[in-house]
Design a protein around this motif. Sequence first.
Motif, PDB file in Angstrom:
ATOM      1  N   GLN A 153       0.507  -1.306  -0.107  1.00 13.13           N
ATOM      2  CA  GLN A 153      -0.211   0.146  -0.023  1.00 13.13           C
ATOM      3  C   GLN A 153       1.055   1.217   0.077  1.00 13.13           C
ATOM      4  N   ALA A 154       2.134   1.206   0.548  1.00 13.16           N
ATOM      5  CA  ALA A 154       3.037   2.804   0.487  1.00 13.16           C
ATOM      6  C   ALA A 154       3.690   2.659  -0.854  1.00 13.16           C
ATOM      7  N   ILE A 155       3.912   1.692  -1.117  1.00 14.73           N
ATOM      8  CA  ILE A 155       4.577   1.778  -2.556  1.00 14.73           C
ATOM      9  C   ILE A 155       3.513   2.166  -3.387  1.00 14.73           C
ATOM     10  N   GLU A 156       1.853   1.463  -3.988  1.00 19.47           N
ATOM     11  CA  GLU A 156       1.514   2.250  -4.299  1.00 19.47           C
ATOM     12  C   GLU A 156       1.113   3.154  -4.274  1.00 19.47           C
ATOM     13  N   GLU A 157       1.332   4.369  -2.817  1.00 18.05           N
ATOM     14  CA  GLU A 157       0.722   5.462  -2.513  1.00 18.05           C
ATOM     15  C   GLU A 157       2.044   6.317  -3.048  1.00 18.05           C
ATOM     16  N   LYS A 158       3.095   5.565  -2.772  1.00 16.82           N
ATOM     17  CA  LYS A 158       4.486   6.752  -3.311  1.00 16.82           C
ATOM     18  C   LYS A 158       4.111   6.697  -4.442  1.00 16.82           C
ATOM     19  N   LEU A 159       3.532   5.747  -5.721  1.00 15.68           N
ATOM     20  CA  LEU A 159       3.680   6.124  -7.239  1.00 15.68           C
ATOM     21  C   LEU A 159       2.790   7.059  -8.066  1.00 15.68           C
ATOM     22  N   ASP A 160       2.056   6.795  -6.880  1.00  7.40           N
ATOM     23  CA  ASP A 160       0.971   7.255  -7.359  1.00  7.40           C
ATOM     24  C   ASP A 160       1.205   8.949  -7.223  1.00  7.40           C
ATOM     25  N   ARG A 161       2.058   9.208  -6.100  1.00  8.20           N
ATOM     26  CA  ARG A 161       2.459  10.844  -6.007  1.00  8.20           C
ATOM     27  C   ARG A 161       3.593  11.181  -6.783  1.00  8.20           C
ATOM     28  N   GLU A 162       4.370   9.935  -7.363  1.00 10.28           N
ATOM     29  CA  GLU A 162       4.877  10.356  -8.475  1.00 10.28           C
ATOM     30  C   GLU A 162       4.863  11.024  -9.807  1.00 10.28           C
ATOM     31  N   ARG A 163       3.798  10.189  -9.882  1.00 13.83           N
ATOM     32  CA  ARG A 163       3.139   9.447 -11.038  1.00 13.83           C
ATOM     33  C   ARG A 163       2.166  10.852 -11.583  1.00 13.83           C
ATOM     34  N   GLN A 164       1.943  11.498 -10.810  1.00 13.17           N
ATOM     35  CA  GLN A 164       1.193  13.554 -10.947  1.00 13.17           C
ATOM     36  C   GLN A 164       2.154  14.364 -10.675  1.00 13.17           C
ATOM     37  N   THR A 165       3.235  13.947 -11.128  1.00 17.03           N
ATOM     38  CA  THR A 165       4.592  15.068 -10.982  1.00 17.03           C
ATOM     39  C   THR A 165       5.259  14.985 -12.368  1.00 17.03           C
TER      40      THR A 165
END
Length: 101
Positions: A89-101
């Motif tokens: 879950q933590a990895i997915e949250e980090k990937l989502d944040r990185e995709r938005q930048t």
Amino acid sequence: MPVTRAPRRPARPAETSAVDEAQVQEVIRRGGSVAADLHPSALPEEEELDALKNVQLRLYESQIQEIDVIRKKQARGRRPLSRHAWLLQAIEEKLDRERQT
């Protein structure tokens, strides 16, 4: 309570156990397949695009303890997520944040 014996199976006739050696060799020559060969993902023409990969992760004991404390707080009396699920879950949250930048 009375106990009874299991029923006995009838003995096989001796002639059924004699098998033609040529037939046995034919079955052996034909060969067979293993379960991996029958699984669709094992076929080369249908390669998986997103295969699971094992990853080894090394963490300090203090990090694991901190993760466990957070997991238990988030559970609020219920059964907490497993460490594995929490890390995914933590990895997915980090990937989502990185995709938005």
